[in-house]
Structure formats: C-alpha cells, structure tokens
Design a protein around this motif. Sequence first.
Motif, PDB file in Angstrom:
ATOM      1  N   ALA A 114      -0.116   2.111 -48.529  1.00  0.00           N
ATOM      2  CA  ALA A 114      -0.682   1.289 -49.599  1.00  0.00           C
ATOM      3  C   ALA A 114      -1.849   0.453 -49.081  1.00  0.00           C
ATOM      4  N   GLY A 115      -2.782   0.183 -49.970  1.00  0.00           N
ATOM      5  CA  GLY A 115      -3.934  -0.632 -49.600  1.00  0.00           C
ATOM      6  C   GLY A 115      -4.904  -0.733 -50.759  1.00  0.00           C
ATOM      7  N   GLN A 116      -6.076  -1.254 -50.497  1.00  0.00           N
ATOM      8  CA  GLN A 116      -7.126  -1.417 -51.497  1.00  0.00           C
ATOM      9  C   GLN A 116      -7.970  -0.143 -51.577  1.00  0.00           C
ATOM     10  N   GLU A 117      -8.211   0.332 -52.788  1.00  0.00           N
ATOM     11  CA  GLU A 117      -9.048   1.516 -52.970  1.00  0.00           C
ATOM     12  C   GLU A 117     -10.521   1.118 -52.935  1.00  0.00           C
ATOM     13  N   GLY A 177      -3.690 -13.546 -53.749  1.00  0.00           N
ATOM     14  CA  GLY A 177      -2.458 -13.020 -53.193  1.00  0.00           C
ATOM     15  C   GLY A 177      -2.464 -11.540 -52.881  1.00  0.00           C
ATOM     16  N   ARG A 178      -3.603 -10.879 -53.024  1.00  0.00           N
ATOM     17  CA  ARG A 178      -3.678  -9.452 -52.695  1.00  0.00           C
ATOM     18  C   ARG A 178      -3.627  -9.247 -51.189  1.00  0.00           C
ATOM     19  N   GLN A 179      -3.180  -8.065 -50.792  1.00  0.00           N
ATOM     20  CA  GLN A 179      -3.209  -7.717 -49.367  1.00  0.00           C
ATOM     21  C   GLN A 179      -4.661  -7.540 -48.947  1.00  0.00           C
ATOM     22  N   PRO A 180      -5.129  -8.235 -47.905  1.00  0.00           N
ATOM     23  CA  PRO A 180      -6.518  -8.055 -47.487  1.00  0.00           C
ATOM     24  C   PRO A 180      -6.767  -6.661 -46.932  1.00  0.00           C
ATOM     25  N   ALA A 181      -7.973  -6.184 -47.144  1.00  0.00           N
ATOM     26  CA  ALA A 181      -8.386  -4.889 -46.597  1.00  0.00           C
ATOM     27  C   ALA A 181      -9.199  -5.134 -45.338  1.00  0.00           C
ATOM     28  N   SER A 182      -8.998  -4.297 -44.333  1.00  0.00           N
ATOM     29  CA  SER A 182      -9.681  -4.481 -43.057  1.00  0.00           C
ATOM     30  C   SER A 182     -11.192  -4.316 -43.209  1.00  0.00           C
ATOM     31  N   ARG A 183     -11.906  -5.408 -43.061  1.00  0.00           N
ATOM     32  CA  ARG A 183     -13.364  -5.365 -43.138  1.00  0.00           C
ATOM     33  C   ARG A 183     -13.931  -4.515 -42.002  1.00  0.00           C
ATOM     34  N   ALA A 184     -13.334  -4.641 -40.823  1.00  0.00           N
ATOM     35  CA  ALA A 184     -13.803  -3.867 -39.669  1.00  0.00           C
ATOM     36  C   ALA A 184     -13.665  -2.373 -39.916  1.00  0.00           C
ATOM     37  N   ALA A 185     -12.565  -1.964 -40.582  1.00  0.00           N
ATOM     38  CA  ALA A 185     -12.364  -0.542 -40.854  1.00  0.00           C
ATOM     39  C   ALA A 185     -13.388  -0.023 -41.855  1.00  0.00           C
ATOM     40  N   ILE A 186     -13.751  -0.846 -42.839  1.00  0.00           N
ATOM     41  CA  ILE A 186     -14.759  -0.434 -43.824  1.00  0.00           C
ATOM     42  C   ILE A 186     -16.121  -0.312 -43.152  1.00  0.00           C
ATOM     43  N   VAL A 187     -16.475  -1.283 -42.339  1.00  0.00           N
ATOM     44  CA  VAL A 187     -17.754  -1.232 -41.617  1.00  0.00           C
ATOM     45  C   VAL A 187     -17.812  -0.001 -40.728  1.00  0.00           C
ATOM     46  N   ASP A 188     -16.734   0.270 -40.019  1.00  0.00           N
ATOM     47  CA  ASP A 188     -16.681   1.431 -39.133  1.00  0.00           C
ATOM     48  C   ASP A 188     -16.882   2.729 -39.916  1.00  0.00           C
ATOM     49  N   ALA A 189     -16.211   2.845 -41.085  1.00  0.00           N
ATOM     50  CA  ALA A 189     -16.347   4.048 -41.904  1.00  0.00           C
ATOM     51  C   ALA A 189     -17.776   4.198 -42.432  1.00  0.00           C
ATOM     52  N   LEU A 190     -18.378   3.100 -42.850  1.00  0.00           N
ATOM     53  CA  LEU A 190     -19.753   3.150 -43.345  1.00  0.00           C
ATOM     54  C   LEU A 190     -20.721   3.632 -42.263  1.00  0.00           C
ATOM     55  N   LEU A 191     -20.528   3.157 -41.034  1.00  0.00           N
ATOM     56  CA  LEU A 191     -21.396   3.571 -39.931  1.00  0.00           C
ATOM     57  C   LEU A 191     -21.196   5.045 -39.585  1.00  0.00           C
ATOM     58  N   LYS A 192     -19.969   5.523 -39.671  1.00  0.00           N
ATOM     59  CA  LYS A 192     -19.705   6.933 -39.382  1.00  0.00           C
ATOM     60  C   LYS A 192     -20.302   7.854 -40.444  1.00  0.00           C
ATOM     61  N   VAL A 193     -20.427   7.328 -41.664  1.00  0.00           N
ATOM     62  CA  VAL A 193     -21.035   8.114 -42.741  1.00  0.00           C
ATOM     63  C   VAL A 193     -22.553   7.956 -42.756  1.00  0.00           C
ATOM     64  N   GLU A 219      -4.587  -3.447 -44.105  1.00  0.00           N
ATOM     65  CA  GLU A 219      -4.995  -4.555 -43.237  1.00  0.00           C
ATOM     66  C   GLU A 219      -5.476  -4.074 -41.878  1.00  0.00           C
ATOM     67  N   THR A 220      -5.180  -2.821 -41.536  1.00  0.00           N
ATOM     68  CA  THR A 220      -5.514  -2.343 -40.190  1.00  0.00           C
ATOM     69  C   THR A 220      -6.350  -1.075 -40.140  1.00  0.00           C
ATOM     70  N   ALA A 221      -6.419  -0.310 -41.239  1.00  0.00           N
ATOM     71  CA  ALA A 221      -7.061   1.001 -41.153  1.00  0.00           C
ATOM     72  C   ALA A 221      -7.610   1.440 -42.502  1.00  0.00           C
ATOM     73  N   ALA A 222      -8.440   2.487 -42.465  1.00  0.00           N
ATOM     74  CA  ALA A 222      -8.995   3.098 -43.677  1.00  0.00           C
ATOM     75  C   ALA A 222      -8.721   4.598 -43.619  1.00  0.00           C
TER      76      ALA A 222
END
Length: 231
Positions: A114-117, A177-193, A219-222
């Motif tokens: 589960a996580g943020q889409e 109160g939402r579960q935070p999404a890993s900002r680092a994982a999003i940045v990493d995915a954007l750079l890989k794309v 919170e830890t991965a994408a």
Amino acid sequence: MSANELISKARAQQRTSLDEQAGKSLLAAYGITVPQSLTVKTAGEVDAAFGKLKPPVVVKIMSPDILHKSDAGGVKVGLKSAAEVKDAINTMAASKQIKAARIDGYLIEEMAPAGQEIVIGGLRDPYFGPLVMVGLGGIFVEVLRDVSFRICPITRIDAEEMIDDLKGAAILAGARGRQPASRAAIVDALLKVGGEGGLLMTHAEEIKEADINPMIVSETAAVAVDARFIL
C-alpha cells in the motif's frame, strides 16, 4: 533481455507499443522496481506457475489490441489462490471484447504494498525533445490535471522542484494523517526516467510516449505497477 533488445523485438513484430511485461522489463533495466511476475498462455498453466509468486496477486490481459486493460475487463486484483486466478482468466477469455482481440497471454504479478499513487510519464516533443512528467494518481491526474513537466535531462534539483510544483504535494508529505510517500524514491524514479543517461534520453528516438501509471510509493520505496510505452 537488454533494453535495446526489448525495443528491437517489438519492432520486428511490427508492434506500435511494448506489452506490459516488456515495458516493466525496460523499467527494471533502468533500476526501477517492478512487481515479481510471470506470464501464462491459458488457465491450464496456472497451477504450475502460481507457487512461484507470493499472493495476493493481480491478473492482467496482455494484448496489442488492448491498451486500456481495465476498461476491457482485463484486470482482476486481490487473488489469493490458483483457483481464483484460473477463474479470472476464464472470465476474461469469455469476454466479447477480449475474444475479438489478439491475446499474447495473461500477466500474473504480486500486488505492490500500500502507498500513494503517482504517475510518471514522458513524451517526445517535436521542438524540445524528450519531456518527463510527474503527477499524483487517481482523480488528481484524471480530473484535476495536477502534473509537472520538465525538459530532459533533469537534475536532482529539477526533480525536487517538479514535486513541489504539484498542488497535491502536501498529500505526498503525509497531510491529514495520510501515510507519507518517500520523496527520495520519487526523485530517484524521476532521474532514472528523465535524467542524464535515463530511459527517455537513452531511447529518445524510439519512445514516443511513456506512462507509468500508477507507481505506488510507500514510506520507503516506489513500485511501478503498470507501464505503457508507445514506440
């Protein structure tokens, strides 16, 4: 199979897009996490394959004639047994729209945590070349068009700014109160794309459109749950 081989194989088959399994293999070649998966041709192959995956799983139709699988009834989620997978495949195979299409098989894959889409995409602009995009998933991208674009290649600072551009950026940070999404994982995915040496830059002449929708960010991965590439 390498990224170039995946694209060359699709070209040799005169396809205008990569099937989902090939699309996810392309993402994996650039270090983007995708669910563990396998494919079967018929429901009769499920028993031998099911034990290789950890349920619950999702089943998706694979067809060059069906780009929007959900609209065609070609997606079933939350399946916990081989019997449920077989029932899902048999139901899909009996569908009028699916019967009329060319079928490559059925993709069975483990469901992402589960996580943020979010959505990460890209396109080749005739004037600017490759562009990369990020947005929040669901209603945010479908109705509100809450997205941010940059010209490739992007830097880490660009990726951070793209996230901050989003009206729903606070949701990713865990607002209300939402579960935070890993900002680092999003940045990493954007750079890989879209970064230097990333997927869109390396294959700028082969990829017309890219759509990773959704990518589930915990919170830890994408994890890239669905992927579509137009050649």
